[in-house]
Scaffold this motif. Structure first.
Motif, short mmCIF file in Angstrom:
data_model
loop_
_atom_site.label_atom_id
_atom_site.label_comp_id
_atom_site.label_asym_id
_atom_site.label_seq_id
_atom_site.Cartn_x
_atom_site.Cartn_y
_atom_site.Cartn_z
N MET A 76 0.72 -2.83 10.35
CA MET A 76 0.05 -1.54 10.54
C MET A 76 -1.23 -1.75 11.33
SD MET A 76 -0.06 1.57 10.35
CE MET A 76 0.64 2.71 9.16
N TYR A 102 -4.78 9.94 14.25
CA TYR A 102 -5.37 10.50 13.03
C TYR A 102 -4.30 11.15 12.16
CZ TYR A 102 -9.73 9.46 15.27
OH TYR A 102 -10.76 8.78 15.87
N SER A 156 -3.54 0.34 14.57
CA SER A 156 -4.20 1.67 14.68
C SER A 156 -4.54 1.88 16.15
CB SER A 156 -5.49 1.65 13.85
OG SER A 156 -6.39 2.64 14.30
N THR A 209 -8.40 9.74 5.26
CA THR A 209 -9.17 10.54 6.23
C THR A 209 -9.71 11.83 5.61
OG1 THR A 209 -7.03 11.42 6.96
CG2 THR A 209 -7.99 9.69 8.31
N SER A 233 -2.24 -7.49 -5.40
CA SER A 233 -3.18 -7.30 -4.29
C SER A 233 -2.77 -8.17 -3.12
CB SER A 233 -4.61 -7.65 -4.72
OG SER A 233 -5.44 -7.61 -3.56
N THR A 293 -8.53 -7.51 3.78
CA THR A 293 -7.42 -6.63 3.38
C THR A 293 -6.40 -6.51 4.51
OG1 THR A 293 -8.89 -5.40 1.93
CG2 THR A 293 -6.84 -4.31 2.57
N HIS A 294 -6.87 -6.20 5.71
CA HIS A 294 -5.93 -5.93 6.81
C HIS A 294 -5.29 -7.22 7.35
CE1 HIS A 294 -6.87 -1.64 7.30
NE2 HIS A 294 -8.09 -1.98 6.92
N ASN A 306 4.84 -1.73 -3.08
CA ASN A 306 3.69 -2.51 -3.55
C ASN A 306 2.43 -1.65 -3.46
OD1 ASN A 306 1.20 -3.84 -1.92
ND2 ASN A 306 1.73 -5.06 -3.70
N ASN A 344 1.38 -2.49 5.26
CA ASN A 344 0.71 -1.22 5.53
C ASN A 344 -0.62 -1.05 4.77
OD1 ASN A 344 0.75 1.94 5.93
ND2 ASN A 344 0.81 1.64 3.71
N GLY A 388 2.38 4.83 3.45
CA GLY A 388 3.27 3.85 2.82
C GLY A 388 4.31 4.52 1.93
N THR A 437 -4.25 11.84 5.35
CA THR A 437 -3.97 11.16 4.07
C THR A 437 -5.30 11.04 3.33
OG1 THR A 437 -4.48 8.96 4.91
CG2 THR A 437 -2.20 9.69 5.18
N TYR A 493 -13.27 -2.07 11.07
CA TYR A 493 -11.86 -1.64 11.02
C TYR A 493 -11.17 -1.89 12.36
CZ TYR A 493 -8.05 1.79 10.27
OH TYR A 493 -6.84 2.42 10.14
N GLY A 542 0.84 -1.20 0.00
CA GLY A 542 0.00 0.00 0.00
C GLY A 542 0.87 1.24 0.00
N PRO A 568 -1.10 4.21 14.48
CA PRO A 568 -1.23 5.66 14.31
C PRO A 568 -2.55 6.18 14.87
CG PRO A 568 -0.69 4.59 12.20
CD PRO A 568 -1.10 3.51 13.17
N LYS A 613 -7.94 -4.20 13.12
CA LYS A 613 -6.70 -3.63 13.67
C LYS A 613 -6.35 -4.28 15.02
CE LYS A 613 -5.52 -0.65 10.46
NZ LYS A 613 -4.44 -1.04 9.53
N1 LIG Z 1 -4.64 7.80 7.97
C1 LIG Z 1 -4.91 7.46 9.22
O1 LIG Z 1 -5.42 8.27 10.01
C2 LIG Z 1 -4.56 6.08 9.72
C3 LIG Z 1 -4.66 5.84 11.10
C4 LIG Z 1 -4.36 4.57 11.58
C5 LIG Z 1 -3.96 3.57 10.71
N2 LIG Z 1 -3.90 3.86 9.38
C6 LIG Z 1 -3.50 2.75 8.50
O2 LIG Z 1 -2.40 3.14 7.71
C7 LIG Z 1 -2.39 2.37 6.51
C8 LIG Z 1 -2.12 3.30 5.35
O3 LIG Z 1 -3.20 4.21 5.26
P1 LIG Z 1 -3.06 5.70 4.68
O4 LIG Z 1 -3.63 6.60 5.68
O5 LIG Z 1 -1.71 5.94 4.14
O6 LIG Z 1 -4.16 5.62 3.51
P2 LIG Z 1 -4.01 5.45 1.94
O7 LIG Z 1 -5.40 5.23 1.45
O8 LIG Z 1 -3.21 6.56 1.37
O9 LIG Z 1 -3.14 4.11 1.81
C9 LIG Z 1 -3.66 2.83 1.73
C10 LIG Z 1 -3.03 2.17 0.50
O10 LIG Z 1 -3.32 0.77 0.52
C11 LIG Z 1 -3.55 0.38 -0.81
N3 LIG Z 1 -4.31 -0.87 -0.82
C12 LIG Z 1 -5.61 -1.08 -0.45
N4 LIG Z 1 -5.94 -2.37 -0.65
C13 LIG Z 1 -4.83 -2.98 -1.14
C14 LIG Z 1 -4.56 -4.31 -1.55
N5 LIG Z 1 -5.51 -5.25 -1.49
N6 LIG Z 1 -3.30 -4.61 -2.01
C15 LIG Z 1 -2.33 -3.66 -2.08
N7 LIG Z 1 -2.56 -2.36 -1.71
C16 LIG Z 1 -3.79 -2.04 -1.25
C17 LIG Z 1 -4.34 1.54 -1.41
O11 LIG Z 1 -4.34 1.51 -2.83
C18 LIG Z 1 -3.60 2.74 -0.81
O12 LIG Z 1 -2.56 3.19 -1.66
C19 LIG Z 1 -3.70 1.61 6.48
O13 LIG Z 1 -3.51 0.28 6.91
C20 LIG Z 1 -4.55 2.35 7.49
O14 LIG Z 1 -5.53 1.52 8.08
C21 LIG Z 1 -4.18 5.07 8.86
#
Ligand SMILES: NC(=O)c1ccc[n+]([C@@H]2O[C@H](COP(=O)([O-])OP(=O)(O)OC[C@H]3O[C@@H](n4cnc5c(N)ncnc54)[C@H](O)[C@@H]3O)[C@@H](O)[C@H]2O)c1
Length: 260
Positions: A149, A196, A151, A202, A72, A122-123, A45, A99, A28, A199, A164, A22, A194, A168
């Motif tokens: 990753m 909030y 949360s 959110t 994927s 996914t997660h 990836n 991630n 990522g 990106t 979610y 991701g 993390p 997590k």
């Molecule tokens: N942004 C936040 O506030 C926050 C808080 C806690 C945890 N997170 C976690 O951080 C991680 C990254 O999130 P982000 O905020 O950078 O969001 P983001 O949407 O920018 O990144 C997520 C990425 O994962 C990719 N993805 C989704 N499904 C996939 C798959 N099946 N195979 C490969 N790639 C895939 C998406 O295309 C995207 O580029 C996530 O796991 C999210 O749950 C984010």
């Protein structure tokens, strides 16, 4: 020892291969850039081949070492084939930052079973597929770092994120399970939790005035996290300085979990 030599020996990733899933955007991508800046080859990836290649090309344009590995994480065969290609090309994977993630906010009673399953797939299944594909080569070398990753929702929750938060929480448990099982083989598994972070994940919350007020009043740091706030911790957990940390889920949340 000079300060530079100290920093490189404790916090550098020189000569290592850092895979982030991701990684085409958000946290990522920031982690890929930070790892490459610390000396690693960043293997990025994500789902869409063009977007993934573009992300790697952006880092190469900055003079960093980066390649793309689109697949994927939910498809076990694609993950196995993708990891085999990375090992063929780079010879090793020193650290895996699992991630990739998705989100679907709604009331618990409104989730259809397939929607609930999509978050878990996914997660949690994604991390399972990756760790199963990457661990054998780490076991063979008796070394490696896995960063999952999680949360802050593994520790506390709000409405509309039950699927979610459940996933997590599963990743937090998986972190400890892998640490216990593979620690004796020289492999550490930790997770980042993390708060909030601003990106694409959110965007809707960033545009919501009430939520913005909540961030400014309830998060001790009084701001959103940035992808770089998380990226530095991923590099730390992949590097020598964190060598005795194993099985931990580390909140990076501007102090939110410390608030009553
Ligand atoms: N942004 C936040 O506030 C926050 C808080 C806690 C945890 N997170 C976690 O951080 C991680 C990254 O999130 P982000 O905020 O950078 O969001 P983001 O949407 O920018 O990144 C997520 C990425 O994962 C990719 N993805 C989704 N499904 C996939 C798959 N099946 N195979 C490969 N790639 C895939 C998406 O295309 C995207 O580029 C996530 O796991 C999210 O749950 C984010």
């Amino acid at each position: 020892m000079s300060a530079q030599a100290f920093l490189e020996s404790r916090f550098g990733l020189g000569g290592s291969v850092f895979l982030v899933t991701g990684g085409a955007g958000g946290i990522g991508f920031a982690a890929a850039r930070a790892a490459a800046q610390a000396g690693a080859v960043a293997v990025i990836n994500d789902l869409d081949p063009e977007r993934t290649e573009q992300a790697a090309a952006t880092l190469r344009d900055e003079g960093l070492e980066a390649t793309a590995a689109p697949f994927s994480v939910t498809d076990p065969d694609a993950v196995r084939a993708g990891i085999a290609r990375i090992l063929d090309r780079h010879g090793r994977i020193d650290s895996l930052f699992s991630n990739a993630g998705n989100q679907n906010r709604k009331a618990f009673l409104d989730y259809r079973p397939d929607e609930w399953a999509s978050l878990w797939k996914t997660h949690v299944d994604g991390a399972f597929n990756l760790c199963q594909a990457v661990l054998p080569s780490m076991v063979e070398r008796r070394g490696g770092r896995i960063v999952l990753m999680s949360s802050i929702s593994a520790f506390g929750s709000r409405g509309t994120i039950s699927a979610y938060a459940t996933a997590k929480g599963g990743l937090a448990a998986m972190t400890r399970a892998l640490a216990v099982e593979y620690g004796p083989l020289g492999i550490a598994c930790n997770a980042i939790a993390p708060g909030y972070v601003a990106t694409g994940f959110t965007t809707a919350m960033q545009g919501n005035e009430a939520f913005q007020r909540y961030i400014e009043s309830d998060v001790p740091a009084r701001r959103w996290g940035t992808p770089e706030d998380i990226a530095g911790v991923a590099v730390f957990l992949a590097g020598p300085a964190s060598g005795f940390i194993n099985g931990q889920v580390i909140p990076v949340d501007g102090g939110l979990l410390a608030t009553l």
